[in-house]
Design a protein around this motif. Structure first.
Motif, PDB file in Angstrom:
ATOM      1  N   MET A   1     -56.841  23.170 -23.407  1.00 31.09           N
ATOM      2  CA  MET A   1     -58.030  23.076 -22.559  1.00 31.09           C
ATOM      3  C   MET A   1     -58.702  21.713 -22.757  1.00 31.09           C
ATOM      4  O   MET A   1     -58.848  21.259 -23.889  1.00 31.09           O
ATOM      5  CB  MET A   1     -59.004  24.200 -22.901  1.00 31.09           C
ATOM      6  N   ILE A   2     -59.093  21.078 -21.674  1.00 30.73           N
ATOM      7  CA  ILE A   2     -59.729  19.770 -21.723  1.00 30.73           C
ATOM      8  C   ILE A   2     -61.228  19.929 -21.965  1.00 30.73           C
ATOM      9  O   ILE A   2     -61.901  20.707 -21.272  1.00 30.73           O
ATOM     10  CB  ILE A   2     -59.520  18.990 -20.408  1.00 30.73           C
ATOM     11  N   GLU A   3     -61.755  19.244 -22.972  1.00 31.58           N
ATOM     12  CA  GLU A   3     -63.182  19.292 -23.240  1.00 31.58           C
ATOM     13  C   GLU A   3     -63.953  18.656 -22.082  1.00 31.58           C
ATOM     14  O   GLU A   3     -63.489  17.702 -21.461  1.00 31.58           O
ATOM     15  CB  GLU A   3     -63.491  18.552 -24.539  1.00 31.58           C
ATOM     16  N   LYS A   4     -65.162  19.185 -21.826  1.00 30.37           N
ATOM     17  CA  LYS A   4     -65.976  18.702 -20.709  1.00 30.37           C
ATOM     18  C   LYS A   4     -66.266  17.213 -20.800  1.00 30.37           C
ATOM     19  O   LYS A   4     -66.326  16.510 -19.787  1.00 30.37           O
ATOM     20  CB  LYS A   4     -67.289  19.494 -20.644  1.00 30.37           C
ATOM     21  N   LYS A   5     -66.438  16.719 -22.027  1.00 32.34           N
ATOM     22  CA  LYS A   5     -66.785  15.305 -22.200  1.00 32.34           C
ATOM     23  C   LYS A   5     -65.663  14.374 -21.749  1.00 32.34           C
ATOM     24  O   LYS A   5     -65.884  13.183 -21.544  1.00 32.34           O
ATOM     25  CB  LYS A   5     -67.131  15.018 -23.656  1.00 32.34           C
ATOM     26  N   TYR A   6     -64.448  14.921 -21.581  1.00 30.93           N
ATOM     27  CA  TYR A   6     -63.313  14.099 -21.176  1.00 30.93           C
ATOM     28  C   TYR A   6     -63.083  14.106 -19.664  1.00 30.93           C
ATOM     29  O   TYR A   6     -62.263  13.329 -19.160  1.00 30.93           O
ATOM     30  CB  TYR A   6     -62.033  14.567 -21.873  1.00 30.93           C
ATOM     31  N   ILE A   7     -63.743  15.009 -18.947  1.00 30.64           N
ATOM     32  CA  ILE A   7     -63.489  15.160 -17.514  1.00 30.64           C
ATOM     33  C   ILE A   7     -63.703  13.848 -16.759  1.00 30.64           C
ATOM     34  O   ILE A   7     -62.865  13.432 -15.948  1.00 30.64           O
ATOM     35  CB  ILE A   7     -64.383  16.269 -16.904  1.00 30.64           C
ATOM     36  N   GLU A   8     -64.806  13.173 -17.034  1.00 33.00           N
ATOM     37  CA  GLU A   8     -65.110  11.921 -16.340  1.00 33.00           C
ATOM     38  C   GLU A   8     -64.123  10.817 -16.723  1.00 33.00           C
ATOM     39  O   GLU A   8     -63.769   9.982 -15.888  1.00 33.00           O
ATOM     40  CB  GLU A   8     -66.547  11.479 -16.633  1.00 33.00           C
ATOM     41  N   ILE A   9     -63.700  10.824 -17.971  1.00 34.12           N
ATOM     42  CA  ILE A   9     -62.704   9.832 -18.417  1.00 34.12           C
ATOM     43  C   ILE A   9     -61.401  10.024 -17.658  1.00 34.12           C
ATOM     44  O   ILE A   9     -60.789   9.069 -17.180  1.00 34.12           O
ATOM     45  CB  ILE A   9     -62.466   9.941 -19.939  1.00 34.12           C
ATOM     46  N   ILE A  10     -60.989  11.279 -17.527  1.00 33.75           N
ATOM     47  CA  ILE A  10     -59.737  11.581 -16.821  1.00 33.75           C
ATOM     48  C   ILE A  10     -59.834  11.190 -15.353  1.00 33.75           C
ATOM     49  O   ILE A  10     -58.883  10.653 -14.769  1.00 33.75           O
ATOM     50  CB  ILE A  10     -59.379  13.074 -16.980  1.00 33.75           C
ATOM     51  N   LYS A  11     -60.992  11.435 -14.732  1.00 39.73           N
ATOM     52  CA  LYS A  11     -61.191  11.023 -13.332  1.00 39.73           C
ATOM     53  C   LYS A  11     -61.073   9.505 -13.196  1.00 39.73           C
ATOM     54  O   LYS A  11     -60.485   8.994 -12.234  1.00 39.73           O
ATOM     55  CB  LYS A  11     -62.559  11.487 -12.838  1.00 39.73           C
ATOM     56  N   LYS A  12     -61.648   8.788 -14.155  1.00 36.77           N
ATOM     57  CA  LYS A  12     -61.583   7.328 -14.138  1.00 36.77           C
ATOM     58  C   LYS A  12     -60.140   6.867 -14.257  1.00 36.77           C
ATOM     59  O   LYS A  12     -59.676   5.995 -13.502  1.00 36.77           O
ATOM     60  CB  LYS A  12     -62.424   6.774 -15.295  1.00 36.77           C
ATOM     61  N   LEU A  13     -59.405   7.443 -15.191  1.00 40.56           N
ATOM     62  CA  LEU A  13     -58.008   7.056 -15.387  1.00 40.56           C
ATOM     63  C   LEU A  13     -57.166   7.434 -14.174  1.00 40.56           C
ATOM     64  O   LEU A  13     -56.268   6.686 -13.773  1.00 40.56           O
ATOM     65  CB  LEU A  13     -57.447   7.717 -16.649  1.00 40.56           C
ATOM     66  N   ASN A  14     -57.453   8.575 -13.597  1.00 37.61           N
ATOM     67  CA  ASN A  14     -56.722   9.033 -12.416  1.00 37.61           C
ATOM     68  C   ASN A  14     -56.875   8.062 -11.253  1.00 37.61           C
ATOM     69  O   ASN A  14     -55.951   7.869 -10.447  1.00 37.61           O
ATOM     70  CB  ASN A  14     -57.205  10.424 -12.015  1.00 37.61           C
ATOM     71  N   SER A  15     -58.020   7.390 -11.186  1.00 37.24           N
ATOM     72  CA  SER A  15     -58.276   6.427 -10.104  1.00 37.24           C
ATOM     73  C   SER A  15     -57.421   5.163 -10.246  1.00 37.24           C
ATOM     74  O   SER A  15     -57.291   4.382  -9.305  1.00 37.24           O
ATOM     75  CB  SER A  15     -59.758   6.037 -10.076  1.00 37.24           C
ATOM     76  N   PHE A  16     -56.833   4.958 -11.420  1.00 37.41           N
ATOM     77  CA  PHE A  16     -55.949   3.810 -11.632  1.00 37.41           C
ATOM     78  C   PHE A  16     -54.618   3.986 -10.907  1.00 37.41           C
ATOM     79  O   PHE A  16     -53.866   3.034 -10.736  1.00 37.41           O
ATOM     80  CB  PHE A  16     -55.668   3.601 -13.128  1.00 37.41           C
ATOM     81  N   PHE A  17     -54.317   5.222 -10.507  1.00 33.31           N
ATOM     82  CA  PHE A  17     -53.039   5.542  -9.870  1.00 33.31           C
ATOM     83  C   PHE A  17     -53.310   5.990  -8.441  1.00 33.31           C
ATOM     84  O   PHE A  17     -53.832   7.082  -8.208  1.00 33.31           O
ATOM     85  CB  PHE A  17     -52.306   6.623 -10.667  1.00 33.31           C
ATOM     86  N   LYS A  18     -52.951   5.154  -7.489  1.00 35.55           N
ATOM     87  CA  LYS A  18     -53.348   5.361  -6.100  1.00 35.55           C
ATOM     88  C   LYS A  18     -52.610   6.487  -5.402  1.00 35.55           C
ATOM     89  O   LYS A  18     -53.129   7.113  -4.498  1.00 35.55           O
ATOM     90  CB  LYS A  18     -53.161   4.053  -5.316  1.00 35.55           C
ATOM     91  N   LYS A  19     -51.378   6.728  -5.796  1.00 35.61           N
ATOM     92  CA  LYS A  19     -50.603   7.719  -5.055  1.00 35.61           C
ATOM     93  C   LYS A  19     -49.694   8.516  -5.975  1.00 35.61           C
ATOM     94  O   LYS A  19     -49.422   8.120  -7.112  1.00 35.61           O
ATOM     95  CB  LYS A  19     -49.758   7.035  -3.977  1.00 35.61           C
ATOM     96  N   LYS A  20     -49.231   9.637  -5.462  1.00 38.17           N
ATOM     97  CA  LYS A  20     -48.288  10.462  -6.196  1.00 38.17           C
ATOM     98  C   LYS A  20     -46.901   9.819  -6.156  1.00 38.17           C
ATOM     99  O   LYS A  20     -46.574   9.080  -5.243  1.00 38.17           O
ATOM    100  CB  LYS A  20     -48.243  11.856  -5.560  1.00 38.17           C
ATOM    101  N   ASN A  21     -46.110  10.111  -7.181  1.00 39.24           N
ATOM    102  CA  ASN A  21     -44.725   9.638  -7.260  1.00 39.24           C
ATOM    103  C   ASN A  21     -44.592   8.137  -7.486  1.00 39.24           C
ATOM    104  O   ASN A  21     -43.618   7.510  -7.077  1.00 39.24           O
ATOM    105  CB  ASN A  21     -43.912  10.052  -6.022  1.00 39.24           C
ATOM    106  N   ASN A  22     -45.606   7.533  -8.098  1.00 35.49           N
ATOM    107  CA  ASN A  22     -45.396   6.193  -8.626  1.00 35.49           C
ATOM    108  C   ASN A  22     -44.263   6.241  -9.647  1.00 35.49           C
ATOM    109  O   ASN A  22     -43.974   7.289 -10.219  1.00 35.49           O
ATOM    110  CB  ASN A  22     -46.664   5.699  -9.358  1.00 35.49           C
ATOM    111  N   LEU A  23     -43.637   5.095  -9.881  1.00 32.33           N
ATOM    112  CA  LEU A  23     -42.659   4.972 -10.950  1.00 32.33           C
ATOM    113  C   LEU A  23     -43.377   4.292 -12.106  1.00 32.33           C
ATOM    114  O   LEU A  23     -43.825   3.157 -11.979  1.00 32.33           O
ATOM    115  CB  LEU A  23     -41.468   4.135 -10.467  1.00 32.33           C
ATOM    116  N   ILE A  24     -43.514   5.000 -13.228  1.00 28.19           N
ATOM    117  CA  ILE A  24     -44.391   4.535 -14.293  1.00 28.19           C
ATOM    118  C   ILE A  24     -43.690   4.539 -15.650  1.00 28.19           C
ATOM    119  O   ILE A  24     -43.150   5.561 -16.079  1.00 28.19           O
ATOM    120  CB  ILE A  24     -45.660   5.406 -14.383  1.00 28.19           C
ATOM    121  N   PHE A  25     -43.711   3.391 -16.303  1.00 27.44           N
ATOM    122  CA  PHE A  25     -43.224   3.266 -17.682  1.00 27.44           C
ATOM    123  C   PHE A  25     -44.422   3.495 -18.595  1.00 27.44           C
ATOM    124  O   PHE A  25     -45.461   2.853 -18.439  1.00 27.44           O
ATOM    125  CB  PHE A  25     -42.643   1.873 -17.898  1.00 27.44           C
TER     126      PHE A  25
END
Length: 279
Positions: A1-25
């Motif tokens: 389970m993700i702690e509430k304090k991390y939700i905003e961090i995850i949203k911020k990091l998620n914004s670094f990836f514009k689309k699904k199915n990127n190829l990521i190392f």
């Protein structure tokens, strides 16, 4: 389970990836990432893997599974040789990897089918048939999940694909075999290496490079205490660094390295070979 304090961090990091199915190392240092709840070792690694998938929009992921025994053993067993990168990547290799590249020392594992052909007799882990060039051609990303920017293995791809390779490294060839279950294949493995002796300090200027990438908005960063995350587009950064190398072939290395590299190059007037060094 993700702690509430991390939700905003995850949203911020998620914004670094514009689309699904990127190829990521993905370079991983779990202890500098989010602190997740876990019951045992298995859940510890699987929880982080699920989070990486979540952050990257379920993209196609590539993890390093490097094994450094090939220079001594002259053999790389795709299924039996452990990933010596870290415990997480070995766990991923054993439990989730769909494919492991046939590249001694610098092998990688995939979480999905990727249209990448690596069944070659002549292997250059950072050349134009490497996984890094595949990332380059496909606008792939590098995600530093807790890992420092200095873990950037792709920097050797930048060097290798600039003209004929780095002036300050010498070419090394290793003849051996790659083992795939009962199939053994003879290979020639070649890449550029740094001088072995401590008399020849050779390091990259990571701080300078990262600061320049930030200035040019070519790296996305998030830091919070010990936690650190970064994302780059390998094509954009490689092109940028190639342009830097055109102006200064020693741009990537630090000042201490330049103190002996530049005078030696001026004297030799060519790239270095192994016989230039005393071991």
């Amino acid at each position: 389970m993700i702690e509430k304090k991390y939700i905003e961090i995850i949203k911020k990091l998620n914004s670094f990836f514009k689309k699904k199915n990127n190829l990521i190392f993905v370079h991983v240092d779990i202890f500098r990432s989010l602190k997740l709840d876990f019951k045992n070792k298995k859940s510890f690694f699987s929880n982080h893997l699920n989070l990486i998938k979540n952050i990257t929009n379920s993209s196609r992921l590539i993890f390093p599974s490097f094994n450094y025994d090939f220079p001594k053993k002259k053999k790389f067993d795709i299924y039996k040789d452990k990933a010596q990168t870290d415990n997480f990547t070995e766990y991923f290799r054993l439990n989730f990897a769909k494919y492991r590249t046939r590249v001694p020392i610098f092998s990688s594992t995939f979480n999905d089918k990727i249209n990448f052909h690596d069944n070659h007799k002549n292997i250059n882990p950072f050349g134009r048939k490497s996984i890094f060039h595949h990332l380059y051609k496909n606008n792939g990303l590098i995600f530093y999940y807790g890992a420092p920017f200095a873990s950037s293995t792709f920097i050797m791809y930048v060097e290798e694909t600039f003209k004929k390779g780095p002036i300050y490294r010498y070419k090394k060839e290793i003849f051996g075999e790659v083992v795939l279950k009962k199939i053994k294949k003879k290979v020639k493995f070649n890449f550029h290496v740094r001088p072995l002796s401590s008399d020849y300090h050779l390091e990259y200027d990571w701080n300078k490079i990262e600061l320049e990438l930030k200035r040019k908005k070519l790296i996305k960063c998030y830091k919070n205490g010990i936690m650190q995350f970064r994302v780059i587009n390998i094509k954009e950064v490689t092109n940028f660094l190639h342009n830097k190398l055109k102006k200064d072939p020693f741009y990537l290395i630090d000042k201490k390295s330049k103190k002996w590299v530049v005078p030696m190059h001026k004297k030799l007037k060519r790239r270095f070979v192994i016989d230039d060094f005393k071991f």
